[in-house]
Design a protein around this motif. Structure first.
Motif, PDB file in Angstrom:
ATOM      1  N   ARG A 178       9.009  -4.318   6.867  1.00 53.20           N
ATOM      2  CA  ARG A 178       8.925  -5.531   6.060  1.00 53.20           C
ATOM      3  C   ARG A 178       7.512  -6.097   6.004  1.00 53.20           C
ATOM      4  O   ARG A 178       7.174  -6.829   5.077  1.00 53.20           O
ATOM      5  N   SER A 179       6.695  -5.774   6.986  1.00 51.36           N
ATOM      6  CA  SER A 179       5.319  -6.266   7.023  1.00 51.36           C
ATOM      7  C   SER A 179       4.316  -5.224   6.539  1.00 51.36           C
ATOM      8  O   SER A 179       3.113  -5.492   6.534  1.00 51.36           O
ATOM      9  N   SER A 180       4.804  -4.051   6.150  1.00 56.38           N
ATOM     10  CA  SER A 180       3.925  -2.948   5.763  1.00 56.38           C
ATOM     11  C   SER A 180       3.717  -2.918   4.249  1.00 56.38           C
ATOM     12  O   SER A 180       4.575  -3.371   3.481  1.00 56.38           O
ATOM     13  N   ALA A 181       2.588  -2.381   3.840  1.00 58.51           N
ATOM     14  CA  ALA A 181       2.276  -2.319   2.402  1.00 58.51           C
ATOM     15  C   ALA A 181       1.205  -1.275   2.141  1.00 58.51           C
ATOM     16  O   ALA A 181       0.366  -0.988   3.003  1.00 58.51           O
ATOM     17  N   GLY A 182       1.235  -0.739   0.934  1.00 59.03           N
ATOM     18  CA  GLY A 182       0.145   0.108   0.474  1.00 59.03           C
ATOM     19  C   GLY A 182      -0.876  -0.749  -0.240  1.00 59.03           C
ATOM     20  O   GLY A 182      -0.525  -1.593  -1.066  1.00 59.03           O
ATOM     21  N   CYS A 183      -2.150  -0.565   0.090  1.00 58.85           N
ATOM     22  CA  CYS A 183      -3.223  -1.372  -0.511  1.00 58.85           C
ATOM     23  C   CYS A 183      -4.279  -0.508  -1.197  1.00 58.85           C
ATOM     24  O   CYS A 183      -5.369  -0.987  -1.517  1.00 58.85           O
ATOM     25  N   VAL A 184      -3.969   0.750  -1.425  1.00 60.09           N
ATOM     26  CA  VAL A 184      -4.968   1.675  -1.966  1.00 60.09           C
ATOM     27  C   VAL A 184      -5.488   1.226  -3.329  1.00 60.09           C
ATOM     28  O   VAL A 184      -6.679   1.355  -3.624  1.00 60.09           O
ATOM     29  N   THR A 185      -4.628   0.669  -4.173  1.00 61.10           N
ATOM     30  CA  THR A 185      -5.044   0.245  -5.515  1.00 61.10           C
ATOM     31  C   THR A 185      -5.748  -1.102  -5.518  1.00 61.10           C
ATOM     32  O   THR A 185      -6.300  -1.520  -6.534  1.00 61.10           O
ATOM     33  N   GLY A 186      -5.690  -1.804  -4.392  1.00 64.04           N
ATOM     34  CA  GLY A 186      -6.228  -3.155  -4.338  1.00 64.04           C
ATOM     35  C   GLY A 186      -5.159  -4.214  -4.483  1.00 64.04           C
ATOM     36  O   GLY A 186      -5.404  -5.387  -4.228  1.00 64.04           O
ATOM     37  N   ALA A 187      -3.956  -3.820  -4.901  1.00 68.12           N
ATOM     38  CA  ALA A 187      -2.809  -4.722  -5.015  1.00 68.12           C
ATOM     39  C   ALA A 187      -1.724  -4.238  -4.074  1.00 68.12           C
ATOM     40  O   ALA A 187      -1.507  -3.033  -3.941  1.00 68.12           O
ATOM     41  N   PRO A 188      -1.021  -5.135  -3.388  1.00 66.88           N
ATOM     42  CA  PRO A 188      -0.018  -4.705  -2.414  1.00 66.88           C
ATOM     43  C   PRO A 188       1.189  -4.042  -3.058  1.00 66.88           C
ATOM     44  O   PRO A 188       1.714  -4.515  -4.061  1.00 66.88           O
ATOM     45  N   ASP A 189       1.596  -2.938  -2.465  1.00 67.68           N
ATOM     46  CA  ASP A 189       2.764  -2.184  -2.899  1.00 67.68           C
ATOM     47  C   ASP A 189       3.689  -2.080  -1.688  1.00 67.68           C
ATOM     48  O   ASP A 189       3.311  -1.541  -0.661  1.00 67.68           O
ATOM     49  N   SER A 244      -9.445  -1.970  -1.544  1.00 66.75           N
ATOM     50  CA  SER A 244      -8.365  -1.666  -0.602  1.00 66.75           C
ATOM     51  C   SER A 244      -8.484  -2.527   0.649  1.00 66.75           C
ATOM     52  O   SER A 244      -7.481  -3.052   1.162  1.00 66.75           O
ATOM     53  N   ALA A 245      -9.707  -2.662   1.151  1.00 63.49           N
ATOM     54  CA  ALA A 245      -9.927  -3.482   2.338  1.00 63.49           C
ATOM     55  C   ALA A 245      -9.626  -4.949   2.052  1.00 63.49           C
ATOM     56  O   ALA A 245      -9.007  -5.643   2.873  1.00 63.49           O
ATOM     57  N   VAL A 246     -10.050  -5.438   0.896  1.00 65.21           N
ATOM     58  CA  VAL A 246      -9.759  -6.827   0.515  1.00 65.21           C
ATOM     59  C   VAL A 246      -8.255  -7.063   0.524  1.00 65.21           C
ATOM     60  O   VAL A 246      -7.755  -8.034   1.109  1.00 65.21           O
ATOM     61  N   CYS A 247      -7.512  -6.173  -0.102  1.00 67.12           N
ATOM     62  CA  CYS A 247      -6.056  -6.266  -0.128  1.00 67.12           C
ATOM     63  C   CYS A 247      -5.488  -6.285   1.285  1.00 67.12           C
ATOM     64  O   CYS A 247      -4.604  -7.097   1.615  1.00 67.12           O
ATOM     65  N   VAL A 286     -15.463  -8.518   0.521  1.00 62.47           N
ATOM     66  CA  VAL A 286     -14.884  -8.174   1.824  1.00 62.47           C
ATOM     67  C   VAL A 286     -15.131  -9.296   2.829  1.00 62.47           C
ATOM     68  O   VAL A 286     -14.242  -9.641   3.620  1.00 62.47           O
ATOM     69  N   ARG A 287     -16.318  -9.880   2.787  1.00 63.14           N
ATOM     70  CA  ARG A 287     -16.618 -10.993   3.703  1.00 63.14           C
ATOM     71  C   ARG A 287     -15.620 -12.137   3.524  1.00 63.14           C
ATOM     72  O   ARG A 287     -15.105 -12.694   4.492  1.00 63.14           O
ATOM     73  N   ARG A 288     -15.345 -12.478   2.271  1.00 60.55           N
ATOM     74  CA  ARG A 288     -14.396 -13.566   2.012  1.00 60.55           C
ATOM     75  C   ARG A 288     -13.001 -13.220   2.507  1.00 60.55           C
ATOM     76  O   ARG A 288     -12.298 -14.076   3.060  1.00 60.55           O
ATOM     77  N   ALA A 289     -12.577 -11.985   2.306  1.00 56.78           N
ATOM     78  CA  ALA A 289     -11.240 -11.578   2.734  1.00 56.78           C
ATOM     79  C   ALA A 289     -11.115 -11.624   4.252  1.00 56.78           C
ATOM     80  O   ALA A 289     -10.097 -12.076   4.797  1.00 56.78           O
TER      81      ALA A 289
END
Length: 465
Positions: A178-189, A244-247, A286-289
């Motif tokens: 439930r806490s896991s997600a794919g972030c490769v595109t920059g948007a959570p999946d 991806s890192a930002v996501c 990235v700094r902001r994230a």
């Protein structure tokens, strides 16, 4: 990269408190926009709090399509086919790592694969009791700590990496889907396939070090009582791009993670420079994230890198040799303020031959081929879980960082709700002093805070008593 479908109106998706405003596409692109070339994904910076409608309007006018917009930090992830999209937006506001890989500014670019082979799985362990082979855990007193306290299920550690094999015997009780997600595109999946490993077992190895537990195999990680979230930021080609890192960091912030581990540097170069075109946009995004996640209560831990470089005084970027660097340039995310940066030691307890140094905070076991282990003590590289339900050895600061993240998770378990700064201070103050040896001429600074070992070797036992 799959192409984004066009829709007549934006779609707002409420995820984790309603942060993510997603619009798969804007209105039909203007005639002047490129409609046939390969699309590339960009990070684009705005003033934090800028309305999504204003972002949509600018991107559409400049031949871009919004993938996702993180309003609190003013960072949009956008896609564009136009070769001049960065120039249209502004070279200090937009950057695409994927496009830089496709069209490198320097023909002298080092291949990513050559740089990361150090962290390949060197061997797979035979069946049997693996506890005797875990010298890395003994070095930080994890077995003694586990007898006292193994961490809290209320604490989640986000593994920002290549995905975790959730069915692995050592990890199946720890991974929280439930806490896991794919972030490769920059948007959570949120689909399980998006955060599962595909081409790399790196994230699975990291996860086992943090919180693995398999009594049948005699394998135990640092904090087997905590939960793990698989946040996949590594694509199938092995790249971790800024979006991806930002996501990943925003996802951690919005889902109450206590700790994250980032055993990587953001591609395609090694250093990002805040004053250079392109670099500046990625650096700021990235700094902001990272800052946003820390303000939300997340302690971020990251690897120092594997090039035996003084990262406090960089002279060259080994991935982009023609990329000028200076002391303002940083490896992301490890070099950012508020990130615990971890160097590596081998079996002998001295700096691994490959480990970066300089502005490190703590050190932890990452192995070293040149520090041989005695017979029966295990391989030179730390042993942990790998895909296929097996166990294998890997060397690298990527292996050191999760040891520190595991100790941080124990501290976060004991002091529920404590600030990241408080946990960081404990992690550093309770670390075991590692002094510069007389032969380590590049090692500078006092015993309790030097350029090779930072505040010292993390200590799991001190974290629980």
């Amino acid at each position: 990269m799959s192409r984004l479908r066009r829709m007549a109106a934006p779609l707002v998706l409420a995820v984790g408190g309603g942060l993510f405003a997603v619009a798969p596409a804007a209105e039909a692109a203007p005639a002047a926009c490129d409609t046939t070339s390969t699309p590339y994904t960009y990070v684009v910076t705005y003033q934090p709090g800028t309305r999504a409608s204003a972002v949509d309007k600018e991107l559409a006018a400049k031949c871009g399509t919004k993938v996702v917009y993180y309003a609190p930090i003013g960072v949009a992830i956008a896609s564009s086919r136009n070769a001049d999209f960065q120039q249209k937006i502004g070279v200090h506001r937009a950057y695409s790592g994927a496009r830089d890989v496709a069209f490198p500014a320097s023909s002298a670019r080092t291949s990513l694969g050559a740089v990361r082979t150090l962290e390949d799985t060197r061997s797979v362990a035979a069946a049997g009791d693996l506890s005797a082979l875990q010298w890395d855990m003994k070095a930080i007193h994890a077995p003694e700590a586990n007898k006292i306290y193994q961490g809290s299920r209320a604490v989640t550690v986000g593994v920002l990496d290549s995905g975790i094999e959730a069915t692995h015997p050592a990890l199946k009780a720890a991974v929280d889907a439930r806490s896991s997600a794919g972030c490769v595109t920059g948007a959570p999946d949120l689909s399980p396939a998006s955060w599962a490993p595909t081409t790399s077992d790196h994230g699975t190895h990291v996860a086992g070090t943090i919180a693995g537990k398999d009594p049948a195999a005699g394998f135990t990680g640092v904090a087997p009582g905590v939960r793990l979230a698989s946040v996949k930021v590594v694509n199938d080609a092995g790249y971790i791009f800024p979006e991806s890192a930002v996501c990943g960091f925003v996802w951690a912030a919005e889902h109450g993670f206590a700790v994250t581990n980032s055993s990587y540097y953001i591609d395609p170069g090694m250093f990002y420079c805040p004053k250079q075109p392109g670099d500046s946009a990625a650096f700021e995004a990235v700094r902001r994230a990272v800052a946003y996640s820390r303000n939300k209560g997340v302690l971020n831990v990251a690897a120092a890198g594997n090039d035996h470089l003084d990262t406090a005084n960089p002279e060259t970027d080994p991935i982009r040799p023609n990329h000028p660097v200076d002391s303002s340039c940083e490896i992301l995310p490890g070099g950012l303020d508020g990130v615990v940066k971890v160097s590596s030691v081998g079996y002998a307890g001295t700096k691994s031959s490959f480990s970066n140094y300089g502005d490190v905070d703590v050190t932890a076991p990452g192995g070293d081929f040149y520090q041989p282990t005695p017979e029966g003590a295990g391989p030179e590289c730390p042993l942990s879980s790998v895909v296929g339900g097996q166990y294998g050895e890997k060397c690298g600061t990527s292996m050191a960082s999760p040891h520190a993240a595991g100790v941080a998770a124990l501290l976060a378990s004991r002091f529920r709700g404590a600030s990241p700064r408080f946990i960081e201070q404990l992690l550093e103050s309770e670390a075991d002093v590692v002094r510069c040896a007389a032969t380590e001429t590049a090692c500078t600074g006092p015993a309790k805070n030097n350029s090779y070992y930072g505040h010292g070797l993390v200590d799991a036992l001190d974290a629980v008593r």
